[in-house]
Design an enzyme around this catalytic site. Structure first.
Site, short mmCIF file in Angstrom:
data_model
loop_
_atom_site.label_atom_id
_atom_site.label_comp_id
_atom_site.label_asym_id
_atom_site.label_seq_id
_atom_site.Cartn_x
_atom_site.Cartn_y
_atom_site.Cartn_z
N SER A 14 0.84 -1.21 0.00
CA SER A 14 0.00 0.00 0.00
C SER A 14 0.87 1.25 0.00
O SER A 14 0.47 2.28 -0.57
CB SER A 14 -0.98 0.00 1.18
N ARG A 66 23.21 -14.75 2.02
CA ARG A 66 22.51 -13.47 2.11
C ARG A 66 23.23 -12.36 1.34
O ARG A 66 22.62 -11.55 0.65
CB ARG A 66 22.40 -13.10 3.60
N MET A 91 10.70 -7.15 4.25
CA MET A 91 10.84 -7.85 5.53
C MET A 91 12.17 -8.57 5.70
O MET A 91 12.24 -9.64 6.30
CB MET A 91 9.67 -8.84 5.71
N ARG A 92 13.22 -7.96 5.17
CA ARG A 92 14.56 -8.54 5.34
C ARG A 92 15.54 -7.44 5.69
O ARG A 92 15.40 -6.31 5.23
CB ARG A 92 15.02 -9.21 4.04
N HIS A 110 8.64 2.96 8.81
CA HIS A 110 8.45 2.04 9.94
C HIS A 110 7.20 2.47 10.72
O HIS A 110 7.01 3.66 10.98
CB HIS A 110 9.69 2.09 10.85
N ASP A 142 20.49 2.26 7.73
CA ASP A 142 21.88 1.87 7.93
C ASP A 142 21.91 0.38 8.27
O ASP A 142 20.90 -0.31 8.09
CB ASP A 142 22.57 2.77 8.97
N GLU A 143 23.06 -0.09 8.76
CA GLU A 143 23.18 -1.55 8.90
C GLU A 143 22.47 -2.09 10.14
O GLU A 143 22.40 -3.31 10.32
CB GLU A 143 24.66 -1.94 8.89
C1 GRF Z 1 4.08 -0.70 6.77
O1 GRF Z 1 3.41 -0.67 7.98
C2 GRF Z 1 5.47 -0.17 6.92
O2 GRF Z 1 5.57 0.79 7.93
C3 GRF Z 1 6.26 -1.40 7.29
O3 GRF Z 1 5.67 -2.44 6.55
C4 GRF Z 1 4.31 -2.12 6.29
C5 GRF Z 1 4.10 -2.24 4.83
O4 GRF Z 1 2.76 -2.07 4.47
N1 GRF Z 1 7.66 -1.23 7.01
P1 GRF Z 1 2.33 -2.04 2.96
O5 GRF Z 1 2.84 -3.33 2.32
O6 GRF Z 1 2.97 -0.84 2.34
O7 GRF Z 1 0.85 -1.97 2.96
#
Ligand code: GRF
Length: 228
Positions: A14, A66, A91-92, A110, A142-143
């Site tokens: 989104s 990785r 998510m990595r 975030h 950053d890392e």
């Molecule tokens: C969001 O809440 C963002 O803050 C986090 O992951 C989620 C991604 O949501 N990093 P979407 O896939 O953009 O709907």
């Protein structure tokens, strides 16, 4: 200068959509050169297709190393013409191999007011803690996890006992506003990074910092009552 963007996401997308929309509406001077995902079937890939944006998915489970994965990813994004990377629900954790390919040019969103509640459950952790004000943060990457310099944050009220989905929806609505805004600041060369401090040039000219006595109530939740 038009930002040459790669949008990198693992799921729904989104935020990616909010970026596409801001570009289409002329609010964000950027071109999404590529949408990248590590998850086959991620909804963000459909969104890219619908928007006519090229996409690439590399299934991370097919890579044992990785660093090798990140180097391949960086090469693909670079070859697609991307200069700035917008992580949008990726998510990595990125390795130095990736970050060195785009120094100071990787941003993330975030769902918490960093440095509180880093990690994969930002909004849920904030709710479990019982915060009264939750929110979201756009920051440089950053890392370390959710650690880089903060560009912009938005606060939203958190209500005791409300379903997590309701809080997440409220946070998401602000994410969709602050991420395109941060990217537009970058596109117009207004972001300056000094140490950990991000300065948005001329931001004060557009919106003067409110004086303490004139601070809007929405920054305090539950709202203040008369006399305070
Ligand atoms: C969001 O809440 C963002 O803050 C986090 O992951 C989620 C991604 O949501 N990093 P979407 O896939 O953009 O709907």
């Amino acid at each position: 200068m038009t930002l040459q963007l790669a949008v990198v996401a693992s799921g729904n997308g989104s935020n990616a959509q909010a970026i596409f929309d801001a570009i289409a509406q002329g609010r964000l001077d950027a071109c999404v050169r590529i949408v990248f995902s590590n998850r086959p079937g991620a909804r963000v890939l459909d969104r890219a297709e619908q928007a006519g944006i090229p996409s690439l998915c590399l299934d991370h489970t097919m890579y044992s190393d990785r660093s090798a994965y990140d180097r391949t990813m960086a090469k693909n994004l670079h070859d697609a013409g991307a200069e700035v990377i917008a992580l949008a629900g990726y998510m990595r954790l990125l390795t130095a191999d990736f970050l060195h390919a785009f120094p100071g040019r990787v941003l993330n969103i975030h769902p918490a007011l960093l440095p509180a509640f880093p990690g994969v459950r930002g909004a849920g952790d904030a709710q479990d803690w019982g915060v009264k004000i939750a929110g979201c943060t756009v920051h440089f990457v950053d890392e370390e996890v959710d650690h880089g310099a903060v560009i912009v944050q938005a606060a939203v009220p958190a209500l005791p006992g409300e379903p997590l989905e309701d809080l997440q929806a409220r946070i998401h609505r602000m994410e969709h506003r602050i991420y395109p805004q941060a990217l537009q600041w970058l596109a117009t060369g207004r972001i300056e990074l000094i140490g950990r401090q991000v300065h948005v040039r001329d931001a004060a000219a557009h919106a003067p910092v409110p004086r303490a006595e004139a601070m809007p109530d929405c920054l305090v939740w539950p709202p203040l009552e008369e006399g305070f």
